[in-house]
Design a protein around this motif. Structure first.
Motif, PDB file in Angstrom:
ATOM      1  N   LEU A 103     -21.979  15.398  47.044  1.00 18.75           N
ATOM      2  CA  LEU A 103     -22.530  14.512  47.137  1.00 18.75           C
ATOM      3  C   LEU A 103     -21.402  13.288  46.309  1.00 18.75           C
ATOM      4  N   VAL A 104     -21.614  13.998  44.694  1.00 18.76           N
ATOM      5  CA  VAL A 104     -20.774  12.992  43.836  1.00 18.76           C
ATOM      6  C   VAL A 104     -19.270  12.743  44.555  1.00 18.76           C
ATOM      7  N   GLU A 116     -26.275  14.710  37.836  1.00 16.59           N
ATOM      8  CA  GLU A 116     -24.463  14.517  38.347  1.00 16.59           C
ATOM      9  C   GLU A 116     -23.693  14.220  36.614  1.00 16.59           C
ATOM     10  N   ILE A 121     -16.527   7.717  48.883  1.00 16.09           N
ATOM     11  CA  ILE A 121     -17.159   6.231  48.814  1.00 16.09           C
ATOM     12  C   ILE A 121     -16.485   4.591  48.329  1.00 16.09           C
ATOM     13  N   GLU A 122     -16.903   4.677  47.313  1.00 16.96           N
ATOM     14  CA  GLU A 122     -16.956   3.287  45.777  1.00 16.96           C
ATOM     15  C   GLU A 122     -15.159   2.743  45.916  1.00 16.96           C
ATOM     16  N   GLU A 124     -14.652   1.806  49.326  1.00 20.52           N
ATOM     17  CA  GLU A 124     -14.516   0.459  48.913  1.00 20.52           C
ATOM     18  C   GLU A 124     -14.232  -0.643  48.432  1.00 20.52           C
ATOM     19  N   ARG A 132     -19.210  10.294  47.187  1.00 16.28           N
ATOM     20  CA  ARG A 132     -19.525   9.306  46.218  1.00 16.28           C
ATOM     21  C   ARG A 132     -18.898   8.459  45.633  1.00 16.28           C
ATOM     22  N   LYS A 133     -17.351   8.568  45.887  1.00 19.28           N
ATOM     23  CA  LYS A 133     -16.656   8.628  44.641  1.00 19.28           C
ATOM     24  C   LYS A 133     -15.611   8.220  46.035  1.00 19.28           C
TER      25      LYS A 133
END
Length: 782
Positions: free
Chosen positions: A266-267, A221, A273-274, A277, A270-271
């Motif tokens: 994907l990165v 990444e 999602i993070e 969250e 994910r960011k």
């Protein structure tokens, strides 16, 4: 074949599978077959003897293309006609199999040799074959694997390729890699030529490390910026990559293999999602509703501020199932811990009938609470924890509202949020706003409900909003700065993040926007612009000072050069009087017969010799720094023999065996003076510090020249050097403890000269086990 049984043992020992045929064309009857042949055709000899070869091995009726039978018949006929041997090239000749019936594919080369009697008449034909079926299958398999590799390479889901040489020239690059970098033609070009933007990102440092050390470099990444459109605008891509050394057949690194997988999506996902969250946790933490969770053993995992407020304290360590002091049923009866709502939910029980409980705080105060324990399961469907929401209904018991649509809405939208929250329907009409948004736009909630969002914009903002809203039906989210008009007519600048909402069937039903007032930030930005201007002026002043420093630096360089010339001149001039003094001492040594005088003269002679050596070292150091390289072809073996001959007869060299093994068949180019300086210092040191006590004293000099470099090894079995000093002996003026001779410049000059010649030197030595210097010098062929 008369008396062929006499030759049968010889015939059986033949390594080639063979049969003996009669020349009775066109039948060609089989009269003998060796074991090798019988193994290949997998047939007993008794089933072959007496049959014609084409009867025993007929043509495969299913193979319309092969002409093995026809070619063999022509060859045998040719042997009969010419009485000469006939060799057939590779043939496909299928062999019949008996059980089950069918044919087995065979490939072979065939030789038919006539056997003649004393009258030159053919009596038999020796039919020998070389079975290459396995080889043919291997070749077919290799071709198939090669095709499969090419398909895999072209269709690989990862970027891959190969770079050649220290300039990193593209040899291979698959389509996915070309798509990643946005360039179609790269083969034969260097990476710097194709992707100059990588240099500022440190990528070439990784490539250099792999090429020089052979160590594999990998990263996950990693952010890499590409000029994919060739317009200077860099695009962010996140890559998982590996750089691996590629070696030639001699094991020498000649390039780099690279593999990369584009994980940008994907990165970024994910960011998001993070971020989601994090926002979720922050929202839960600031919810005005008490929320907490437990694992299946009852240990508290999480609780928010509202829960602490409800319980009246931070929960005790080791407290199970809830942070409350005590819990009672609705009618005021104490509840055992195993009947608390969360404990029941953890047992996967559906008998959670508590619509209301009473919690007691440590100060004795009791609150009426409606519990909502919710079991959470993992992807495998296994329960992992229980989350409970405790609604404090002490002041108002509005159970109906909790189970209505607003229950779901107000669990998602937090009135205490520091951002304005705005919900609209598919007609762009306002369906919900929170207090913060009302505060930002200076309207009441009732004034905003039902109004179209364009109501709160000027004409310029409306046009921008219309174009943005067209993307909502397609599911696009936006993050941007946007201007609204407040109730008082004031411009309100906001940062707005919008997300489309869809129903269960995927139809667009509206949008959710998070609005932050950045009007104050706008004012701050203007101030920052002013400050940036001041900083720019200060930078201009710094650049001016930098220019002055450069001028001072040039003056220092000039002074350095003048000092270097001075050192060289003084050192050179000092050698003349020393030479004269040595001449006078020689006269005294010849004329004087007094032992005391001769001893003193010897001491003077030794001191002057050391001083002369010191001055010679200073001259060598000065010349190494001052003189440019003079590249020429060096006859390595001859040069080393000359140096050894010059020192072989000195007193300290007595008893030392000099062994020279040089392979200089490939020409080597370098600076001759510096090359001699390196060898003279190392050889003289090896003699000077050799042990005089051991037998079998030697000094070995070996080396090999290649197109790229010269490797030399100078080894002795002298007194050796303690490993504790290996990293110090190349320092200027460093002398080993206990060794008073020498100036401490020799090895320093050696290392400086080697670095000038783009080489390296290493030492291996132990006390009492001798010393080995390993040198590598680049072949500086012009």
């Amino acid at each position: 074949m008369h008396h062929h049984h006499q030759f049968r043992p010889i015939f059986q020992c033949m390594s080639a599978p063979s049969v003996v045929l009669l020349p009775d064309a066109p039948k060609f009857t089989i009269v003998a077959a060796n074991d090798c042949y019988l193994d290949i055709v997998n047939t007993p000899e008794k089933e072959l003897i007496g049959k014609g070869i084409f009867e025993a091995f007929p043509e495969n009726p299913e193979d319309r293309l092969s002409k093995g039978v026809e070619n063999l018949r022509n060859s045998l006929m040719n042997v009969v006609d010419t009485k000469a041997p006939d060799t057939m090239p590779l043939q496909k000749y299928d062999i019949p199999i008996r059980n089950p019936s069918g044919f087995k594919v065979k490939y072979a080369t065939i030789q038919n040799i006539p056997i003649k009697d004393e009258h030159n008449k053919i009596t038999h034909i020796l039919h020998s074959i070389e079975d290459v079926t396995v080889l043919k299958k291997i070749e077919a398999s290799l071709e198939s694997e090669k095709q499969r590799f090419n398909e895999l390479y072209d269709q690989a889901p990862s970027c891959m390729g190969r770079l050649k040489g220290p300039d990193y020239v593209y040899e291979l690059a698959n389509p996915l890699y070309l798509e990643l970098i946005g360039v179609k033609e790269v083969i034969g070009k260097t990476v710097k030529e194709v992707l100059p933007e990588l240099e500022a990102q440190g990528i070439f440092e990784y490539l250099d490390k792999v090429y020089k050390t052979g160590e594999t470099v990998a990263a996950d990444e990693m952010l890499v910026k590409f000029d994919q459109n060739g317009n200077g605008k860099l695009t962010d891509r996140y890559l998982n990559y590996i750089y691996q050394a590629n070696r030639d057949h001699e094991g020498v690194i000649d390039g780099i293999l690279f593999f990369a997988t584009d994980v940008t999506e994907l990165v970024e996902a994910r960011k998001k999602i993070e971020e989601s969250e994090s926002r979720y946790k922050e929202l839960i933490q600031n919810l005005p509703v008490a929320t907490y969770s437990c694992n299946l053993e009852g240990t508290l995992l999480f609780y928010n501020k509202a829960a602490v407020t409800l319980w009246g304290k931070e929960p005790d360590i080791g407290k199970k199932w809830c942070g409350s002091w005590k819990i009672y049923s609705k009618d005021g009866k104490p509840l055992p811990v195993d009947l608390w709502p969360v404990a029941i939910a953890a047992k996967k029980s559906n008998n959670i009938n508590y619509k209301e409980i009473i919690v007691e705080r440590p100060n004795g105060q009791k609150r009426n609470v409606r519990p909502y324990p919710v079991p959470f399961t993992n992807d495998s469907g296994e329960m992992t924890e229980v989350v409970s929401v405790l609604i404090d209904i002490t002041e108002s018991k509005k159970a109906e509202k909790i189970i209505s649509e607003s229950e779901k809405k107000y669990r998602q939208i937090v009135e205490t949020a520091q951002e304005g929250i705005w919900l609209i329907d598919k007609e762009n009409k306002t369906t919900f706003v929170n207090n913060k948004l009302c505060e930002i736009l200076e309207y009441t909630r009732n004034e905003m409900m039902g109004k179209n969002i364009f109501y709160f914009m000027d004409e310029e903002a409306r046009q921008l909003a219309i174009s943005l809203m067209e993307n909502k039906n397609e599911g696009y989210s936006d993050k941007l700065q946007f201007k609204y008009i407040s109730k008082s007519g004031k411009e309100v600048w906001t940062h707005i993040s919008t997300n489309p909402l869809f129903d269960e069937e995927g139809a667009y039903k509206g949008s959710l926007a998070m609005v932050t007032d950045i009007s104050a930030q706008k004012i701050t930005d203007e101030k920052l612009k002013s400050l940036n201007k001041k900083l720019a002026d200060q930078n201009e002043e710094k650049e001016k000072r930098t220019k002055e420093l450069r001028i001072s630096n040039r003056k220092l360089i000039k002074t350095n050069r003048e000092l270097d010339r001075f050192v060289y001149s003084v050192s050179h001039d000092l050698r003349s009087p020393l030479t004269s003094v040595l001449g006078l001492i020689s006269i005294i040594e010849e004329d004087s017969k007094e032992p005391e005088t001769l001893e003193q003269v010897k001491m003077i002679h030794n001191s002057i010799t050391r001083l002369d050596g010191f001055i010679k070292n200073i001259l060598s150091y000065s010349q190494n720094n001052r003189m440019d390289l003079e590249i020429q072809q060096i006859p390595i073996a001859k040069a080393i023999h000359e140096i050894v001959d010059s020192v072989r007869n000195i007193k300290m060299a007595a008893g030392i065996s000099f062994q020279i093994d040089i392979d200089d068949r490939l020409p080597f180019h370098s600076d001759r003076k510096r090359f001699n300086t390196i060898l003279e210092n190392l050889i003289s040191n090896a003699i000077k510090y050799h042990t005089t006590k051991a037998s079998g004293r030697y000094l070995k000099i070996s080396g090999t020249s290649t197109k790229k470099e010269l490797t030399l090894c100078i080894a002795d079995n002298g007194m050796g050097i303690d490993p504790n000093y290996h990293d110090k002996i190349f320092n200027m003026f460093y002398r080993l403890p206990g060794k008073t001779e020498g100036s401490g410049l020799g090895l320093y000059i050696v290392k400086e000269a080697i670095e000038k010649l783009q080489g390296s030197i290493e030492i291996q030595s132990e006390i009492g086990e001798g010393t080995t210097f390993s040198i590598k010098l680049k072949n500086l062929k012009p």
